[in-house]
Structure formats: structure tokens, C-alpha cells
Design an enzyme around this catalytic site. Structure first.
Site, mmCIF file in Angstrom:
data_model
loop_
_atom_site.group_PDB
_atom_site.id
_atom_site.type_symbol
_atom_site.label_atom_id
_atom_site.label_comp_id
_atom_site.label_asym_id
_atom_site.label_seq_id
_atom_site.Cartn_x
_atom_site.Cartn_y
_atom_site.Cartn_z
ATOM 1 N N ASP A 83 77.025 3.025 28.728
ATOM 2 C CA ASP A 83 78.296 2.765 29.590
ATOM 3 C C ASP A 83 79.366 3.768 29.351
ATOM 4 O O ASP A 83 79.404 4.116 28.117
ATOM 5 C CB ASP A 83 78.813 1.289 29.094
ATOM 6 C CG ASP A 83 79.858 0.921 30.294
ATOM 7 O OD1 ASP A 83 79.858 1.550 31.271
ATOM 8 O OD2 ASP A 83 80.771 0.173 29.660
ATOM 9 N N ARG A 290 79.226 -18.448 10.411
ATOM 10 C CA ARG A 290 78.180 -19.351 11.299
ATOM 11 C C ARG A 290 78.738 -20.491 11.803
ATOM 12 O O ARG A 290 78.593 -20.656 12.974
ATOM 13 C CB ARG A 290 77.018 -19.804 10.240
ATOM 14 C CG ARG A 290 75.986 -18.790 9.666
ATOM 15 C CD ARG A 290 75.090 -19.378 8.858
ATOM 16 N NE ARG A 290 75.740 -19.931 7.563
ATOM 17 C CZ ARG A 290 75.134 -20.552 6.505
ATOM 18 N NH1 ARG A 290 73.762 -20.634 6.750
ATOM 19 N NH2 ARG A 290 75.808 -21.175 5.643
#
Length: 341
Positions: A83, A290
Site C-alpha cells: 500500500d 488476551r
């Protein structure tokens, strides 16, 4: 199956009334969220890596994560794309890293300089079996290393910054690009506009006439959903007046015009950030990554699924793979070398 280029995707998208989502990746959770959404919706996808992402994550790690995704979901058509590449040297690096598509962005140069830079990148990439996207025209906003025009200035003088159809014709003929990112009223970042955007569909029609069959690309196409801005602000963020491109206008661009690729980055960042902020606000004692990254990853999956339906690409994966096999598109040289063919 290996990663493929965007060509089989765009072959069908141009006439098929759908666009392929190009999602920027920076780490494992973002990649997992995108892939899971596309697997659930059976959609093709493009994973984009910017110059900033390469610097942040180390290309070896990112490529290993993507290779794991390809192995995990062999039924998905996946392209890996550079990109906003700004130099031919970076294009060469990415080809060496196994990218199947690259962008060379010379839109901030004069037309002549842009043509020269792009033509050189095309020569290098095509020799390696890699397709090239380029850009013509100017967008507003800021995203990573890409600094566009101030939102107010862009809106006030937007006509002067849109892609010129005749310039596009000359650019296409002299460079041999495979797709063109056009300025049609979109803008980078979360603060794209001061008023609701209105895309220049008449300009897209004109470009389609001067460059028949050329797949078009929309950058700066995140819609900046209000519910995520509100969630971020509710839980301690400060994002006043954030505004994006209305989703119905993006849907119209891919269903009615030759827009085959739509870049989406900001909306993924918003989804991830909103959920992380929510976890921290509701449980300030939380310190297990997490416990806050997993909700963020799930939010990305839901955001991407929403975008796939907007782009009308859900359910198109099998069709694209069948076309890819039928056309016998050659593998980029990287895969020929690593596979020993």
C-alpha cells in the site's frame, strides 16, 4: 493454493458488480479478524501492508502470519499488496518478500514525473509476474506516511484535485498499469470531511470511458461508523467530528461502476480501539493482553463482515478460484522459485 494476484479478482469484479476489500494489516489479531470474516462470508480479500506496517511489525513476522492464514484457509483467494509504495526500491523489496501486487504512488509528483516513476515500477514488477496499482489525483486527510490535503481545503476546492479523465488515459497508455487509484471525493483517516461526503460518480463514468476496462481503486474509503466513534468517546477517547464516506455511496461505486478494489483501514482501527477501551473502562484491573485483544479481534471480524456485504463480495470466493484455475494465471516468480517450478 498460493497467494494470487488481484487480476483474477478484478477480471470478475469489473463486470460483476462487486468490489474486493483491501484491508491493512499490522499484527496477528488484525489479520486473524480479517481472515475469519472472509472465511465466514466466503469472500476474496486483499491484505495490504504499508511502509509503516513493515517498519512496525518486521516483514518476516507479517509474511509468516499471512502464510499461516493461507495455509489455514486454502479455499480463500488472497492477494498480498504493498500500500502506497513510494520508491521503485521498495517495490523491488516487496516483490522479493513475496507480494503478489504492489502500489507505486507518485500522485504528489507532476503528471510527467508520476508517469516516469510508475512506468519504471511496472517494468520491474511485470518482469516478476506482479501486478501494479498506481494513483492519479489528490486525496485529503492523513494516514501514516500519506499526508493529503486539509479537509476544509479539500472540500472547498475538490474539483481541482479529482482525477482528470484525459490525464488518466495518457497515464494508463504510457505506464501499462493494472489498476488505478482515483481521486473521486474520498479522503484518508478518520477526519475526512466537515460535511457529509458526496462522491463524484460522474467523474468515475468519464474515467471508465477514457480508460475502458481498467479496474479502478478507491482509497480513503472507511465510513467511520458513528457507533464506534461514540464508543471510543464514551470510554475516555477524544474523537470529535470524525466523519467518513457513507456506505451507500461506496456500495453504489462498486455495484454500478468499475471500482474493483476498496481500501479500508481506519474502520478496523476504530473497531479494535473501541473494544480495547471498553474492556479497560469496565475492568481497570485487567492486564492480560488476551482479554482485551480478543474482543478487539472479534470486533474487526464483525466490521469486515459488514464491509464484505457492502462491497457485494460475500460468496464470490469459489467463483474467483474457478476463474483463476481456468485462466491458468502464472504464479509470480517468487512462488515459482520457492516451489521449485
Amino acid at each position: 493454493m498460493p497467494l494470487m494476484s488481484t487480476k483474477p479478482m478484478f477480471d470478475l469484479a469489473y463486470e460483476g458488480g462487486f468490489g474486493v476489500g483491501a484491508f491493512n494489516v499490522n499484527n496477528m489479531e488484525i489479520t486473524q479478524g480479517i481472515i475469519e470474516a472472509c472465511a465466514q462470508e466466503k469472500s476474496p480479500l486483499i491484505l495490504q501492508i504499508s511502509k509503516g506496517a513493515r517498519k512496525y511489525a518486521n516483514m518476516r513476522y507479517l509474511k509468516a502470519i499471512i502464510d499461516a492464514a493461507v495455509e489455514e484457509y486454502p479455499e480463500l483467494p488472497i492477494a498480498i499488496h504493498l500500500d502506497h509504495g513510494d520508491t521503485v526500491d521498495l517495490v523491488k523489496e516487496c516483490i522479493g518478500d513475496g507480494f503478489t501486487s504492489v502500489m507505486i504512488d507518485g500522485s504528489h509528483h507532476s503528471l510527467e514525473e508520476n508517469i516516469s516513476l510508475t512506468a519504471e515500477a511496472v517494468k520491474v514488477a511485470h518482469a516478476a509476474g506482479v501486478v501494479v496499482e498506481a494513483e492519479l489525483g489528490m486525496l485529503g486527510g492523513i494516514e501514516e506516511d500519506v499526508v493529503g490535503l486539509d479537509a476544509a481545503e479539500y472540500e472547498k476546492n475538490i474539483e481541482k484535485f479529482l482525477t482528470d479523465p484525459e490525464d488518466a488515459k495518457v497515464f494508463y497508455e504510457k505506464t501499462g498499469i493494472d489498476s488505478l487509484a482515483v481521486a473521486i471525493g474520498t479522503s484518508h483517516g478518520a477526519y475526512k470531511f466537515t460535511h457529509e461526503a458526496k462522491l463524484a460518480f460522474d467523474r468515475i463514468e468519464q474515467i471508465m470511458k477514457t480508460c475502458p476496462g481498467l479496474p479502478l481503486v478507491m482509497h480513503g474509503s472507511s465510513s467511520v461508523p458513528k457507533e464506534f466513534i461514540d464508543l471510543i468517546n464514551q470510554y475516555g477517547g477524544k474523537m470529535p467530528n470524525a466523519m467518513g464516506v457513507p456506505e451507500d455511496q461506496i456500495a453504489n461505486a462498486v455495484r454500478q461502476y468499475g471500482v474493483c478494489k476498496v481500501n479500508i483501514d481506519t474502520d478496523l482501527r476504530l473497531a479494535l480501539t473501541a473494544k480495547i477501551r471498553e474492556v479497560f473502562a469496565k475492568d481497570p484491573a485487567e492486564f492480560d493482553p488476551r482479554k482485551y485483544l480478543a474482543p478487539g479481534r472479534d470486533a474487526i471480524t464483525e466490521m469486515v463482515k459488514r464491509k464484505l456485504h457492502m462491497l457485494n463480495s460475500a460468496g464470490k470466493a469459489e467463483q474467483i478460484i474457478a476463474h483463476w484455475k481456468k485462466e491458468g494465471e502464472p504464479l509470480p516468480n517468487y512462488y515459482k522459485q520457492t516451489a521449485g517450478v
